[in-house]
Structures are given as structure tokens and as C-alpha cells.
Design a protein around this motif. Structure first.
Motif, mmCIF file in Angstrom:
data_model
loop_
_atom_site.group_PDB
_atom_site.id
_atom_site.type_symbol
_atom_site.label_atom_id
_atom_site.label_comp_id
_atom_site.label_asym_id
_atom_site.label_seq_id
_atom_site.Cartn_x
_atom_site.Cartn_y
_atom_site.Cartn_z
ATOM 1 N N ALA A 12 7.198 9.603 4.543
ATOM 2 C CA ALA A 12 6.381 9.499 5.751
ATOM 3 C C ALA A 12 6.885 10.499 6.780
ATOM 4 C CB ALA A 12 6.459 8.091 6.319
ATOM 5 N N PHE A 67 9.210 2.146 3.224
ATOM 6 C CA PHE A 67 8.143 2.958 2.641
ATOM 7 C C PHE A 67 8.319 2.913 1.124
ATOM 8 C CE2 PHE A 67 6.675 6.982 0.927
ATOM 9 C CZ PHE A 67 5.500 7.239 1.588
ATOM 10 N N ASP A 105 7.384 -0.966 8.894
ATOM 11 C CA ASP A 105 7.212 0.110 9.878
ATOM 12 C C ASP A 105 6.922 -0.499 11.253
ATOM 13 O OD1 ASP A 105 6.786 2.579 11.098
ATOM 14 O OD2 ASP A 105 4.845 2.917 10.141
ATOM 15 N N SER A 160 2.533 -0.365 7.964
ATOM 16 C CA SER A 160 1.538 0.704 7.858
ATOM 17 C C SER A 160 1.373 1.074 6.388
ATOM 18 C CB SER A 160 1.978 1.926 8.665
ATOM 19 O OG SER A 160 3.191 2.446 8.153
ATOM 20 N N TYR A 185 0.145 4.731 3.943
ATOM 21 C CA TYR A 185 -0.036 6.174 4.001
ATOM 22 C C TYR A 185 -0.860 6.662 2.817
ATOM 23 C CZ TYR A 185 3.795 5.954 7.373
ATOM 24 O OH TYR A 185 4.587 5.665 8.467
ATOM 25 N N THR A 222 4.519 15.201 2.823
ATOM 26 C CA THR A 222 4.238 14.095 3.731
ATOM 27 C C THR A 222 2.752 13.762 3.682
ATOM 28 O OG1 THR A 222 4.042 15.632 5.570
ATOM 29 C CG2 THR A 222 6.184 14.565 5.272
ATOM 30 N N GLN A 223 2.394 12.667 4.282
ATOM 31 C CA GLN A 223 1.058 12.083 4.117
ATOM 32 C C GLN A 223 -0.053 12.890 4.755
ATOM 33 O OE1 GLN A 223 3.248 10.736 6.389
ATOM 34 N NE2 GLN A 223 2.084 10.890 8.243
ATOM 35 N N LYS A 270 -2.322 8.183 8.044
ATOM 36 C CA LYS A 270 -1.557 6.956 8.227
ATOM 37 C C LYS A 270 -2.530 5.852 8.619
ATOM 38 C CE LYS A 270 2.261 4.823 10.764
ATOM 39 N NZ LYS A 270 3.406 5.063 11.659
#
Length: 170
Positions: free
Chosen positions: A67, A76, A94, A104, A106, A119-120, A123
Motif C-alpha cells: 500500500a 495489508f 488500516d 480498507s 486496495y 503500489t495500488q 483504495k
């Protein structure tokens, strides 16, 4: 019989690699919810493995997912799901604003061609999220529709009744 054993190239003690898994076609997604990312203890990560239909022996990942806003104890990778080349990863602990452990999820795209650590793309959070809801405790993805569970969401006077949220066009 088993044909492949999956491992993380950067695996360490207590990462909890394999705590969540998902398979779509020949691509696998594996969560490591207690993976330390830099100084962030138990931030968590997820790993993508491709060509599982032809792989043999012990193989390491093609891609590591993290993330971009990850923090210590986010977890995560607590839950993972994928559909085709799109992945959905839950981070049930999160913190969202002042809401500790709201949670959350992702979205990651192009898992069939991604390389390195990525990375995502998106979100996801609950529009009515609150502290300790644990949004992202479970995730499921089918095509472009995602379903995210918040197992400790309070509904009216019912503490921890839980809920699930539908997201379209992922």
C-alpha cells in the motif's frame, strides 16, 4: 500431488505468508499480513505468482504488492482475491483518519504484466466507516465487481453485527 511450493524472495520469520490465498487462471495471489515494510512492523504485503499452470519446484514471486500509504499494524494482505489480472487486497487494521482499525481494501490492475514492487491503483473505504469496523477482513472479486466485508461493523444497537460493501467498475 503437489507440484509447486511458493515462497517470498524476501520472506522473514513471522511474515504469515500464506495467511490468505487466491487463484485465477494461472496467476496466484498470496497475502503476508505480518510482513514488515521498512520500519513499519506488520504493515503487510501480498505477492503475485504467474504461470502456475507450468511452474515446478519452489518458485518465488513475480511481483510484491504494498500500500502506498501503508503504516505499522495495517495487516495489508489479511485477505486477498483476484479475478483475471486484477487483485483486491484487504487491510483490516488500516486507520482511516481518526478511526483506528476502520480498515480498507486496495485494487491492483495488470497483475499479468507487472514487475517489481508496485503500489495500488485504487483504495477502497466504507462511506460510513467507523473505528474498529475491520473493513477488508474479507474480500472477493469477480470481473469488475468487488465485495468487501466489515466483520465488526456496528449496525444500529447491534455491536459487531457486520456488513459487506459492493463496489462496481473496479
Amino acid at each position: 500431488t503437489q507440484s509447486v511450493k511458493l515462497t517470498a524472495s524476501d520472506g522473514a520469520a513471522s511474515d504469515r505468508f500464506g495467511g490468505s490465498v487466491s487463484l485465477s487462471g494461472s496467476i496466484g495471489l498470496v497475502g503476508a499480513l505480518w510482513d514488515n515494510i521498512g520500519a513499519n512492523v506488520q504493515q503487510g504485503s501480498a505477492y503475485v505468482f504467474r504461470s502456475l499452470n507450468t511452474a515446478t519446484g519452489t518458485i518465488t514471486q513475480n511481483v510484491k504488492l504494498t500500500a502506498s500509504d501503508g503504516a505499522a499494524n495495517d495487516l495489508f494482505g489479511y485477505s486477498v482475491s483476484q479475478s483475471g489480472s486484477v487483485g483486491l487486497v484487504g487491510a483490516s487494521q488500516d486507520d482511516i483518519g481518526a478511526n483506528g482499525n476502520q480498515g480498507s481494501a486496495y485494487v491492483f490492475r495488470s497483475l499479468n504484466t507487472a514487475t517489481g514492487t508496485i503500489t495500488q491503483n485504487v483504495k477502497l473505504t466504507a462511506s460510513d466507516g467507523a473505528a474498529n469496523d475491520e473493513f477488508g477482513a474479507s474480500v472477493s472479486l469477480s470481473g469488475s465487481i468487488g465485495l468487501v466485508g466489515a466483520s465488526r461493523d456496528d449496525i444500529g444497537a447491534n455491536p459487531d453485527q457486520g456488513s459487506a460493501y459492493v463496489f462496481r467498475s473496479l
